[in-house]
Motif scaffolding. Structure first.
Motif, PDB file in Angstrom:
ATOM      1  N   SER A 138      28.303  14.465  22.117  1.00 23.00           N
ATOM      2  CA  SER A 138      29.901  14.477  21.516  1.00 23.00           C
ATOM      3  C   SER A 138      29.836  15.262  20.469  1.00 23.00           C
ATOM      4  N   VAL A 139      31.046  16.070  20.527  1.00 20.09           N
ATOM      5  CA  VAL A 139      31.253  16.542  19.051  1.00 20.09           C
ATOM      6  C   VAL A 139      31.957  15.426  18.082  1.00 20.09           C
ATOM      7  N   ILE A 140      31.329  15.604  16.986  1.00 20.14           N
ATOM      8  CA  ILE A 140      32.044  14.475  15.905  1.00 20.14           C
ATOM      9  C   ILE A 140      33.076  14.978  15.159  1.00 20.14           C
ATOM     10  N   LEU A 141      34.276  14.533  15.207  1.00 20.82           N
ATOM     11  CA  LEU A 141      35.350  14.954  14.457  1.00 20.82           C
ATOM     12  C   LEU A 141      35.902  13.681  13.483  1.00 20.82           C
ATOM     13  N   LEU A 142      35.549  13.951  12.280  1.00 24.52           N
ATOM     14  CA  LEU A 142      35.657  12.781  11.143  1.00 24.52           C
ATOM     15  C   LEU A 142      37.055  13.106  10.156  1.00 24.52           C
ATOM     16  N   ARG A 143      37.878  12.112  10.101  1.00 26.41           N
ATOM     17  CA  ARG A 143      39.021  12.090   9.187  1.00 26.41           C
ATOM     18  C   ARG A 143      38.792  12.213   7.797  1.00 26.41           C
ATOM     19  N   VAL A 144      39.025  13.110   7.163  1.00 26.62           N
ATOM     20  CA  VAL A 144      38.734  13.091   5.701  1.00 26.62           C
ATOM     21  C   VAL A 144      40.174  13.588   5.130  1.00 26.62           C
ATOM     22  N   GLY A 145      40.713  12.544   4.456  1.00 24.44           N
ATOM     23  CA  GLY A 145      42.318  12.762   4.044  1.00 24.44           C
ATOM     24  C   GLY A 145      43.242  13.202   4.832  1.00 24.44           C
ATOM     25  N   ASP A 146      43.904  14.344   5.005  1.00 24.81           N
ATOM     26  CA  ASP A 146      44.911  14.928   5.805  1.00 24.81           C
ATOM     27  C   ASP A 146      44.050  15.749   6.745  1.00 24.81           C
ATOM     28  N   PHE A 147      42.846  15.908   6.903  1.00 31.69           N
ATOM     29  CA  PHE A 147      42.385  16.665   7.717  1.00 31.69           C
ATOM     30  C   PHE A 147      41.025  16.119   8.674  1.00 31.69           C
ATOM     31  N   TYR A 148      40.715  16.758   9.783  1.00 31.17           N
ATOM     32  CA  TYR A 148      39.931  16.186  10.557  1.00 31.17           C
ATOM     33  C   TYR A 148      38.564  17.257  10.385  1.00 31.17           C
ATOM     34  N   GLU A 149      37.336  17.017  10.107  1.00 31.48           N
ATOM     35  CA  GLU A 149      36.343  18.075   9.816  1.00 31.48           C
ATOM     36  C   GLU A 149      35.204  17.617  10.616  1.00 31.48           C
ATOM     37  N   THR A 150      34.422  18.887  11.037  1.00 29.53           N
ATOM     38  CA  THR A 150      33.292  18.836  11.882  1.00 29.53           C
ATOM     39  C   THR A 150      32.345  19.932  10.878  1.00 29.53           C
ATOM     40  N   TYR A 151      30.998  19.501  11.368  1.00 27.62           N
ATOM     41  CA  TYR A 151      29.917  20.250  10.637  1.00 27.62           C
ATOM     42  C   TYR A 151      28.876  20.808  11.679  1.00 27.62           C
ATOM     43  N   GLY A 152      28.155  21.741  11.138  1.00 30.39           N
ATOM     44  CA  GLY A 152      27.201  22.353  12.184  1.00 30.39           C
ATOM     45  C   GLY A 152      27.667  22.992  13.296  1.00 30.39           C
ATOM     46  N   LEU A 153      26.720  22.737  14.359  1.00 28.90           N
ATOM     47  CA  LEU A 153      27.226  22.936  15.624  1.00 28.90           C
ATOM     48  C   LEU A 153      28.497  22.611  16.218  1.00 28.90           C
ATOM     49  N   ASP A 154      29.014  21.507  15.883  1.00 28.95           N
ATOM     50  CA  ASP A 154      30.118  21.088  16.047  1.00 28.95           C
ATOM     51  C   ASP A 154      31.348  21.955  15.591  1.00 28.95           C
ATOM     52  N   ALA A 155      31.241  22.288  14.524  1.00 26.99           N
ATOM     53  CA  ALA A 155      32.033  23.350  13.591  1.00 26.99           C
ATOM     54  C   ALA A 155      32.138  24.596  14.509  1.00 26.99           C
ATOM     55  N   GLU A 199      39.701   6.870   9.017  1.00 22.80           N
ATOM     56  CA  GLU A 199      39.492   6.276   7.732  1.00 22.80           C
ATOM     57  C   GLU A 199      40.195   4.904   8.068  1.00 22.80           C
ATOM     58  N   TRP A 200      39.295   3.749   7.557  1.00 27.54           N
ATOM     59  CA  TRP A 200      40.125   2.480   7.646  1.00 27.54           C
ATOM     60  C   TRP A 200      40.795   1.905   6.686  1.00 27.54           C
ATOM     61  N   LYS A 201      42.119   1.610   6.776  1.00 25.65           N
ATOM     62  CA  LYS A 201      42.936   1.479   5.492  1.00 25.65           C
ATOM     63  C   LYS A 201      43.365  -0.063   5.430  1.00 25.65           C
ATOM     64  N   GLY A 202      43.151  -0.817   6.373  1.00 29.17           N
ATOM     65  CA  GLY A 202      43.355  -2.079   6.195  1.00 29.17           C
ATOM     66  C   GLY A 202      42.237  -2.903   5.706  1.00 29.17           C
ATOM     67  N   GLY A 203      42.525  -4.308   5.902  1.00 28.00           N
ATOM     68  CA  GLY A 203      41.400  -5.467   5.574  1.00 28.00           C
ATOM     69  C   GLY A 203      40.929  -5.833   6.893  1.00 28.00           C
ATOM     70  N   GLY A 204      40.150  -6.622   6.402  1.00 29.21           N
ATOM     71  CA  GLY A 204      39.315  -7.441   7.557  1.00 29.21           C
ATOM     72  C   GLY A 204      38.102  -6.694   8.285  1.00 29.21           C
ATOM     73  N   ALA A 205      37.476  -6.739   9.186  1.00 26.54           N
ATOM     74  CA  ALA A 205      36.493  -6.261   9.841  1.00 26.54           C
ATOM     75  C   ALA A 205      36.625  -4.751  10.181  1.00 26.54           C
ATOM     76  N   VAL A 206      35.791  -4.023  10.142  1.00 26.78           N
ATOM     77  CA  VAL A 206      36.190  -2.484  10.822  1.00 26.78           C
ATOM     78  C   VAL A 206      36.029  -2.679  12.181  1.00 26.78           C
TER      79      VAL A 206
END
Length: 894
Positions: A138-155, A199-206
């Motif tokens: 799978s392509v890994i798409l990660l939330r970083v602030g107001d963007f979603y980022e990918t690295y390497g071959l995914d990018a 990104e997890w913004k609430g409390g409790g378990a992930v």
């Protein structure tokens, strides 16, 4: 072999047969073959790129994406990402030497530091690498602030297929959060799976128990400033919609209104691809198609390899394709590798290698039949332990369904991300193969029962690829497209898709006769008033997925209401109460009777009569209408009482004239206003009171209004009267970034006036506010009263927003628990069937076409009238205008 191809192949180990490895389900599921199961991390193990990505990298066509391949490294990172790699120019063959020279240059230029890659990583990158090991396909798409980022071959894949630009010309790419769905559509359209992390913004378990980026291997937290992240969803071509944050989305439509009827058009607004299983038997192939969105299964038996190939080409399956070879108890399956490499039903195996290797366009290759064939999917062979064994009372169709659906569910179970509460709820409502409905298969002679006896004779067969091409059902430039002649240009893409599948996979004879009778009735009664489908959106299986995921928005529910209302009107076309049962005769008359038979075949569910079906439609409408605001519907609902005409049920954004900028109220209230009826909320009434106090505070402290009165009435409603204001020019400054209202300077009238005790000037109460990060805004002024009013108002809006979201979420749960999803699905299919038939009938009347009359072999009328196999009177080519062509009349005597 070109220098680029050699460079790509050097990134992958040469001693693994990629086709066999990806096809072998037993090897892929073996924990000993996956590095993430041995207790080590990506940095502690020599990690190589998964060979799944070899073909996608070889298929790159853009110079911008090809040049990034030179920055990839073949070890230590499952994405091939090297943070120290230097940006390179576009890839080009400029060297006079051969491949070896080019590869040497590449190796020397991709990295400036040959130290251990572990010294060049960050905590975030380590987390991404670990997730890539868990989801190596799978392509890994990660939330970083107001963007979603990918690295390497995914990018690189994002640059190639989504049209994004690399960040600083390195193997790193991303998109704004608002564009995440279009980015996902670009990837799923070519068959990729995308694991999206939030990104997890609430409390409790992930949610889902996913390890966060600040968590050790033993589960304990480590001191770190990294944000906690979790796997939100794995988006694929089978489920192309990202089910996150859609409850309050105004753009979350569930209608299939894609303008292009292309064969491979996969987006969030079009139906997802089906998971396909091919079971090889002595009698031929059994094809099992599983719709993950609608949870329906279509089983077709005794097919030839050409028929299976046609289906796979016309409707590319979701990755992977499940294959069940003919196992035997004594010998098992012989020649497994040879069989997988020469399966006759795979389109890319049938076509020549030169045809597949040429004319690549955005991840697609132009096949021999002029159609766009997506990236070839992996073939996963199911081991004997996963094949359902024969049992007494278990038909072959049910066995095939259970085998493929169970394999699909095993695949999906690995990609769920739920909180502890959600996992407990999911356990209570675990999805099994029993939740999937079998739609009458094409091998059955009748659709009257779902259980098809093995002794029944196949009476309808799917078309072969050559036949479908010659009929104009494939995109062959040498043959006029049939659908363009069968339907007018105004017909929606959903009707074109339905009719194309209807022709490629002919239904049983009784269902075909029902459609013929329906079209004949619509042609003969072309002046008959039908419900207008102009305001009825063509819904897809996406709407069912949204409700199950509790992500259906008010926009989606209004579309559902329109579909249910139109379907309820349709069931009254033949007099309503007079239509008590579904006729089992081939010569069904009217509109409702044949429509009910086709609906039963198309959805796999049966209703006792049209009125009971209509009652289920109205029941679902009442539940939705009691919660969702319908004041924005383009037309009123005709089958239930709409209470939104009452002024008390209307929902308006706060407005107090020029005292408070209307944009401030709109920014805080538009996200939740107008979605839910006010009487369905308990705490939203606090917002008008808070807005009133805010307006009065601003009027007094910023405008200088001493006695606050209202232009409409004196009870606190309407626009505040500013005729007595000491400010003649609007002093308000609106800070959209910090959601604040302030003034730029202390009012002159405040410096001149005294407080009630006349001990100090009113100017003392003005001070500099702070932004969202706590920084003092020196050029702005506010008062304690205004700040408290703003905080109270913003908190009230946040509470109202949360309440609206919870009410819509609860509505989804009520519809699921109340068993209303089948009614919504049936209404959608009923409208689609009638809309398609009506469009075809209207187009046929305009062209002078007639419905053919068919007779059985033992029909005495047929024998008396003619001894020929068929008589055709006044026919002409379908792509020509009848007035400009020469008609032909002939008998088929052969």
């Amino acid at each position: 072999m070109s220098p680029y191809e050699q460079m790509v192949r050097d990134l992958f180990p040469p001693n693994i047969d990629n086709n066999v490895a990806n096809a072998n389900d037993e090897d892929n599921d073996n924990p000993n073959n996956n590095p993430q199961h041995d207790g080590t991390t990506a940095e502690e193990t020599m990690i190589t790129l998964d060979r799944y990505w070899l073909d996608p990298l070889l298929s790159l066509t853009k110079s911008s994406s090809r040049s990034l391949v030179r920055q990839l490294q073949s070890s230590h990172c499952p994405m091939g990402y090297d943070p120290s790699a230097k940006p390179l120019k576009n890839f080009g063959i400029t060297s006079k030497n051969n491949t070896t020279t080019t590869n040497t240059t590449t190796t020397m230029s991709t990295s400036t530091n040959k130290a251990d890659p572990k010294q060049r990583t960050t905590g975030l990158l380590s987390y991404i690498r670990q997730q890539k090991l868990d989801f190596n396909d799978s392509v890994i798409l990660l939330r970083v602030g107001d963007f979603y980022e990918t690295y390497g071959l995914d990018a690189i894949l994002l640059v190639e297929h989504a049209g994004l630009n690399p960040m600083a010309n390195k193997c790193k790419a991303g998109c704004p959060w608002r564009n995440v769905q279009s980015t996902l559509d670009a990837l799923t359209r070519v068959g990729f799976r995308v694991a999206v992390y939030e990104e997890w913004k609430g409390g409790g378990a992930v949610p889902g128990g996913s390890r966060s980026s600040d968590e050790r291997d033993d589960g304990t937290k480590k001191k770190s400033t990294l944000k906690t992240r979790y796997l939100a969803q794995v988006v694929s071509s089978a489920n192309p919609t990202y089910m996150y944050g859609l409850v309050l989305n105004d753009d979350g439509s569930a209608s299939d209104d894609t303008p292009s009827p292309g064969n491979s058009d996969i987006s969030s607004s079009s139906p997802g691809r089906s998971y396909v299983g091919v079971i090889e038997t002595a009698a031929g192939y059994t094809l099992v198609e599983v719709s993950a969105e609608e949870r329906t299964v279509v089983v077709s038996e005794r097919l030839t390899s050409d028929a299976v190939s046609c289906r796979l080409v016309a409707y590319p399956p979701a990755d992977p394709l499940f294959y069940v070879p003919p196992y035997t108890e004594d010998t098992g399956v012989v020649g497994r590798s040879q069989r997988l490499n020469s399966l006759p039903f795979l389109p890319w195996r049938q076509q020549s290698s030169s045809a597949l290797a040429s004319q690549h366009t955005n991840g697609y290759s132009q096949g021999n039949y002029g159609i766009m064939v997506g990236n070839k999917v992996r073939v996963k062979t199911l081991p004997p332990s996963l094949v359902v064994s024969p049992k007494h009372g278990l038909t072959d169709i049910e066995r095939a369904k259970q085998t493929v659906v169970s394999a699909f569910l095993r695949l999906e179970d690995d990609h769920r991300g739920l909180s502890e509460e959600e996992e407990d709820s999911a356990t209570r409502r675990a999805v099994t193969h029993d939740d999937f409905m079998i739609v009458a298969s094409s091998s059955s002679g009748s659709s009257s029962s779902h259980s098809v006896s093995p002794d029944e004779i196949t009476t309808s067969h799917p078309l072969h690829l050559e036949t479908a091409t010659q009929l104009g059902l494939m995109s062959d430039p040498a043959i006029p497209p049939l659908l363009s002649s069968l339907l007018p240009h105004s017909a929606p893409s959903s009707s074109r898709r339905f009719l194309r599948r209807w022709l490629l996979i002919p239904p049983p004879p009784d269902i075909a006769n029902a459609m013929s009778n329906l079209v004949r009735t619509l042609k003969d009664e072309d002046d008959r008033a039908l419900p207008s489908f102009h305001n009825v959106p063509p819904l897809t299986g996406k709407v069912i997925s949204l409700i199950r995921a509790r992500q259906a928005s008010a926009v989606v529910y209004r579309e559902i209401l329109s579909a249910l209302d139109a379907a309820s009107e349709v069931l009254l076309l033949d007099g309503g109460e007079d239509v008590d049962t579904i006729s089992q005769d081939d010569e069904s008359s009217g509109i409702v009777d044949p429509l009910m038979k086709i609906l039963q075949h198309d959805t796999g569910t049966m209703a006792s009569n049209s009125m009971s079906l209509r009652a289920s439609f109205i029941g679902a409408m009442k539940i939705i209408e009691s919660v969702v605001s319908t004041q924005n519907l383009e037309h009123s609902l005709r089958n239930i009482v709409n209470c939104d005409d009452d002024s008390e049920q209307r929902d308006y954004i706060s407005y107090y004239g020029d005292v408070v900028p209307p944009a401030f109220f709109e920014r805080n209230e538009a996200i939740w206003r107008g979605r839910v009826k006010p009487n369905a909320l308990e705490h939203a009434h606090i917002v008008p009171l808070a807005a009133k106090r805010l307006a009065e505070a601003i009027a007094a402290d910023f405008w200088g209004v001493h006695d606050i009165t209202y232009e409409d009435d004196d009870d606190g409603g309407g626009v505040i009267d500013l005729s007595g204001a000491r400010e003649s020019i609007n002093p308000i400054y609106q800070d959209v970034f910090n959601n604040q209202i302030a003034i730029k300077s202390i009012p002159t009238w405040a410096e001149e006036s005294k407080d009630e005790d006349e001990t100090e000037s009113d100017a003392k109460k003005y001070y500099h506010p702070r932004d969202r990060n706590g920084k003092v805004l020196r050029a702005r002024y506010t008062t304690e009263r205004v700040q408290e009013a703003i905080s109270e108002y913003v908190e009230a809006c946040a509470s109202a927003r949360l309440e609206v979201e919870n009410v819509l979420t609860q509505l989804s749960l009520d519809l699921v628990d109340g068993g209303h999803l089948p009614a919504i699905l049936q209404a959608s299919h009923l409208n689609l069937i009638l809309s398609t038939a009506a469009h075809h009938a209207a187009s046929s009347n305009a062209k002078g076409w007639s419905v053919a009359t068919t007779y059985d072999n033992d029909d005495s009328v047929n024998k008396a009238s003619s001894s020929s196999a068929g008589y055709f009177n006044g026919v002409w080519p379908y792509w020509m205008d009848g007035s400009e062509s020469v008609s032909n009349t002939f008998d088929l005597n052969g």
